[in-house]
Enzyme design. Sequence first.
Site, mmCIF file in Angstrom:
data_model
loop_
_atom_site.group_PDB
_atom_site.id
_atom_site.type_symbol
_atom_site.label_atom_id
_atom_site.label_comp_id
_atom_site.label_asym_id
_atom_site.label_seq_id
_atom_site.Cartn_x
_atom_site.Cartn_y
_atom_site.Cartn_z
ATOM 1 N N SER A 139 0.819 -1.378 0.221
ATOM 2 C CA SER A 139 0.002 -0.074 0.121
ATOM 3 C C SER A 139 0.926 1.261 0.147
ATOM 4 C CB SER A 139 -1.047 -0.063 1.090
ATOM 5 O OG SER A 139 -0.247 -0.040 2.495
ATOM 6 N N GLY A 185 -1.585 -4.435 1.413
ATOM 7 C CA GLY A 185 -1.562 -5.642 2.327
ATOM 8 C C GLY A 185 -0.695 -6.794 1.655
ATOM 9 N N ASN A 211 4.343 -5.862 5.687
ATOM 10 C CA ASN A 211 3.148 -6.774 6.201
ATOM 11 C C ASN A 211 3.463 -8.117 6.443
ATOM 12 O OD1 ASN A 211 1.077 -4.693 5.618
ATOM 13 N ND2 ASN A 211 1.348 -4.929 3.382
ATOM 14 N N ASP A 245 -2.184 7.884 10.362
ATOM 15 C CA ASP A 245 -2.338 6.648 11.290
ATOM 16 C C ASP A 245 -1.254 5.772 11.888
ATOM 17 O OD1 ASP A 245 -1.568 5.386 9.000
ATOM 18 O OD2 ASP A 245 -3.324 4.064 8.800
ATOM 19 N N HIS A 272 0.331 4.725 7.289
ATOM 20 C CA HIS A 272 0.211 5.152 5.973
ATOM 21 C C HIS A 272 0.542 6.519 5.886
ATOM 22 C CE1 HIS A 272 -2.251 1.523 6.436
ATOM 23 N NE2 HIS A 272 -1.839 1.152 5.079
#
Length: 245
Positions: A45, A72, A102, A190, A193
């Site tokens: 991502s 992801g 991930n 967050d 990201h």
Amino acid sequence: MASNPAIIPTPVDDLHGDGRWLSMHQHFVNQARDLEPDVVMVGDSMLANLQITELWENWFAPLHTMNLSVGGDATQHVLWRLHNGELECIQPKVIVVLVGTNNHEHSAEQVAEGIMEVCKVLREKQPHADIVLLALLPRGEKPNPLREKHDKINEILAEDSKKIDRLQMLNLGRDLLQADGTLSHRDMYDYLHLNHRGYRRVFQPLHELLTQMLHGDDSQLVNEIAEATHSTLPSPSDPASVAAE
């Protein structure tokens, strides 16, 4: 010795039943038949979301960039996609790689091996392309075990990346950390990201490097692109570049 799951090509489990991941893969395969990209981005991502920013249209689309990234994805998922047609019809000059954050169930050593396996497959399938390997970015507002894991992965990659011809590693995340070691929500909304300001801070050096790699023999063009880059977008400190709090 037990095999490393991070290097075994594996499709994503369709847990939600919508077939979205395979649809994205097939879209990339079809897209590769129609495009002639100079730059290809491969990863998760962090690269996929770049396409929905102003920076994509202003910086990377003009460099004829194709994005083969899926949110992801871990290393084993990227490997499956690369082994199943996404690189078959294109001949990029540069490939950018950012993947590994991930791989939660794998050790730092396993993740580093998985990332290097991605680079090896890229070298095998695209022998004439240069590879730019991006170091994993920090994550989490404050220092935490995942950051330490990323640091260890990056240390391993810094050494192992020297073993692959025409590959250079670029660490773009150093400037994201503040003096007290924290991440700002103005860069990572967050704490994982990137928002617009974070993307600009992290990816401007990459844009400059790609411009130099593609057009280094034309200094006038390089200067014109650099001037346009700085003049058409707000600076990282400009309130317009900060996501809503």
